[in-house]
Design a protein around this motif. Structure first.
Motif, PDB file in Angstrom:
ATOM      1  N   ARG A   8      -3.102   1.447  -5.164  1.00  0.00           N
ATOM      2  CA  ARG A   8      -3.907   1.210  -4.206  1.00  0.00           C
ATOM      3  C   ARG A   8      -3.452   1.342  -2.958  1.00  0.00           C
ATOM      4  O   ARG A   8      -3.926   1.612  -1.784  1.00  0.00           O
ATOM      5  N   ARG A   9      -2.151   0.642  -2.750  1.00  0.00           N
ATOM      6  CA  ARG A   9      -1.473   0.477  -1.544  1.00  0.00           C
ATOM      7  C   ARG A   9      -0.950   1.819  -0.702  1.00  0.00           C
ATOM      8  O   ARG A   9      -1.353   1.894   0.398  1.00  0.00           O
ATOM      9  N   ALA A  12      -4.055   3.629   0.549  1.00  0.00           N
ATOM     10  CA  ALA A  12      -4.388   2.882   1.767  1.00  0.00           C
ATOM     11  C   ALA A  12      -3.702   3.067   2.905  1.00  0.00           C
ATOM     12  O   ALA A  12      -3.863   2.648   4.189  1.00  0.00           O
ATOM     13  N   ASP A  14      -0.520   2.004   3.122  1.00  0.00           N
ATOM     14  CA  ASP A  14       0.417   0.859   3.297  1.00  0.00           C
ATOM     15  C   ASP A  14       1.952   1.429   3.215  1.00  0.00           C
ATOM     16  O   ASP A  14       2.289   2.259   2.596  1.00  0.00           O
TER      17      ASP A  14
END
Length: 73
Positions: A8-9, A12, A14
């Motif tokens: 997920r990071r 995204a 990140d």
């Protein structure tokens, strides 16, 4: 951190570089060519098995070697 959180990071955008152990990382695209001498009957059998699997001789051999090496202690 779970793999889902990591993904997920990453997805995204990140910065995840602090979560990776770069010292243990391996280059997966570092390809080396090897020569393998086999009797003709064995090459023909490989070709037949590869065709039945819908793949190439090289891909079949690479898959078999990876399975064997990944299972080695």
């Amino acid at each position: 951190m779970s793999s889902e959180d990591f993904d997920r990071r990453f997805d995204a955008g990140d910065d995840i570089s602090d979560l990776i152990d770069w010292g243990a990382a391996e280059r997966i695209n570092d390809i080396e060519r090897v020569a393998l001498d086999l009797p003709g009957w064995r090459v023909r059998r490989l070709d037949r098995l590869a065709a039945e699997s819908g793949t190439t001789r090289q891909a079949l051999i690479a898959r078999w070697l990876a399975e064997r090496l990944d299972g080695a202690a």
